[in-house]
Design a protein around this motif. Structure first.
Motif, PDB file in Angstrom:
ATOM      1  N   LYS A 169      -7.222   3.174   3.356  1.00 53.28           N
ATOM      2  CA  LYS A 169      -7.171   4.319   4.020  1.00 53.28           C
ATOM      3  C   LYS A 169      -8.742   3.634   5.702  1.00 53.28           C
ATOM      4  CE  LYS A 169      -4.456   7.664   2.466  1.00 53.28           C
ATOM      5  NZ  LYS A 169      -4.469   9.366   2.120  1.00 53.28           N
ATOM      6  N   VAL A 208      -6.583   3.215  -2.686  1.00 55.37           N
ATOM      7  CA  VAL A 208      -6.005   3.326  -1.088  1.00 55.37           C
ATOM      8  C   VAL A 208      -6.644   3.452  -0.234  1.00 55.37           C
ATOM      9  CG1 VAL A 208      -3.638   4.908  -0.855  1.00 55.37           C
ATOM     10  CG2 VAL A 208      -3.690   3.875  -2.694  1.00 55.37           C
ATOM     11  N   LYS A 215       1.348   1.942  -2.944  1.00 55.15           N
ATOM     12  CA  LYS A 215       0.302   1.654  -4.194  1.00 55.15           C
ATOM     13  C   LYS A 215       0.300   3.931  -4.317  1.00 55.15           C
ATOM     14  CE  LYS A 215      -1.233  -2.275  -5.491  1.00 55.15           C
ATOM     15  NZ  LYS A 215      -2.610  -3.189  -4.795  1.00 55.15           N
ATOM     16  N   GLY A 216       0.106   4.180  -2.445  1.00 57.86           N
ATOM     17  CA  GLY A 216      -0.160   5.167  -2.187  1.00 57.86           C
ATOM     18  C   GLY A 216       0.572   6.609  -2.964  1.00 57.86           C
ATOM     19  N   TYR A 272       0.552  -1.407  -0.204  1.00 54.03           N
ATOM     20  CA  TYR A 272      -0.522   0.056  -0.070  1.00 54.03           C
ATOM     21  C   TYR A 272       1.457   1.601  -0.358  1.00 54.03           C
ATOM     22  CZ  TYR A 272      -3.873  -2.531   0.488  1.00 54.03           C
ATOM     23  OH  TYR A 272      -5.060  -3.385   0.540  1.00 54.03           O
TER      24      TYR A 272
END
Length: 339
Positions: free
Chosen positions: A159, A155, A119-120, A116
């Motif tokens: 979150k 994403v 990807k963020g 992640y």
């Protein structure tokens, strides 16, 4: 007698209050992706709850804060499983674990964080590049938009899930499973893309339709009919979501997109039932074909209405707000834990 009269008035007071709320809330809720959570997923979860099924129905029952969280957000609590679940014997020999483990191989916490984080970072780069969209070639811009919508969804939902995990100390099921690795349409829609929606559509549409038609047309045909019905409902619900996003009159392109994919998926599954393991397409071939089909049909039918309702610009603004909210919540937890 008096007790029955009291129950009668109590029920109708609740009904009137609920209908009044539904009438008023549509004027209060602004345009935005929040409509996806409330108008589709929350209503379907409550529908399942009425039949004692779904993520809101559990034993023991959920606490009120957790009930509201699970109902209003695109999350599902991961069911606890034994450390070493019993092995299942496939029809064609060999051994396999439970379906969930088969679809989601075990990953370490470190790999999830790295996944992640990467990807963020890619999403942040895409957001910066998208600011110069007027200077980008249309074909390249389309590719950017595909990547942007995928990374934005994954994403953003990650979150939300991270925040829920921090508050309730729960393990949640993942919402995506690397859809760009899909080897077929069945793999893409059933095991990799937006799994929260798949998990809701399965008990609300697929299973009832399959069970209803099985005595009439047999199990195989009823399964195919149920698959297509699921895509019909998904198409209609996406039209509703796009209307909430931009208040634009439906063009039914979204519905056509899902009808097309529903027909193609039914054909794919029917061919697999006939051919079986006689013809195996290498993943090196099947993955580009499957993902390419999604991209081509998406650029034809899915993206035009998405662009007309300015979904990208609105999503970027909401992402910034959500990012700030999660960041502030995280800082609050750190300060509270340290204090």
């Amino acid at each position: 007698m008096e007790e029955e009269v009291f129950k009668f008035f109590k029920v109708w007071l609740i009904v009137i209050a609920s209908l009044t709320y539904c009438y008023a809330i549509r004027r209060l809720i602004p345009k935005g992706t929040t409509a996806f959570f409330i108008s589709w997923l929350a209503n379907f979860k409550l529908l399942l709850l009425a039949f004692g099924k779904g993520p809101l129905s559990s034993d023991p029952s959920l606490s009120l804060p957790l009930f509201i969280t699970v109902a209003s957000l695109p999350i599902k609590i991961q069911q606890t499983t034994p450390q070493n679940p019993p092995l299942e014997r496939p029809k064609n020999g060999g051994t396999k674990r439970s379906t969930y483990q088969n679809v989601f191989p075990e990953k370490t916490q470190k790999s999830f964080v790295l996944n992640y984080a990467t990807k963020g970072l890619l999403l942040a780069i895409l957001l910066r590049v998208y600011q110069y969209k007027d200077s980008i070639h249309p074909q390249l811009l389309l590719l950017f938009q595909y990547c942007l919508i995928y990374f934005y969804l994954e994403v953003t939902l990650a979150k939300v899930a991270t925040l829920v995990r921090a508050i309730f100390a729960l393990e949640l099921e993942p919402q995506f499973n690397e859809p760009y690795l899909s080897s077929s349409l069945q793999d893409f829609w059933g095991r990799r893309w937006n799994l929260m929606v798949s998990n809701i559509l399965r008990p609300t549409v697929y299973e009832p339709v399959r069970n209803m038609f099985t005595p009439l047309i047999g199990r195989n045909c009823s399964q195919l009919s149920a698959m297509f019905a699921t895509f019909v409902v998904s198409g209609v619900m996406h039209e509703l979501i796009f209307f909430y996003l931009g208040r634009v009159k439906p063009s039914w392109e979204i519905t056509c997109f899902f009808l097309l994919h529903g027909l193609c998926l039914v054909a794919e599954v029917a061919v697999k039932k006939v051919v079986g393991d006689k013809v195996l397409v290498p993943r090196l071939v099947s993955t580009p074909l499957s993902v390419g089909f999604v991209l081509v049909t998406g650029s034809w039918l899915f993206f035009p209405p998405l662009l007309r309702c300015n979904a990208f610009d609105r999503a970027l603004r909401e992402y910034a707000v959500l990012g700030a909210l999660v960041k502030n919540a995280g800082q609050w937890f750190i300060i509270s834990g340290g204090g």
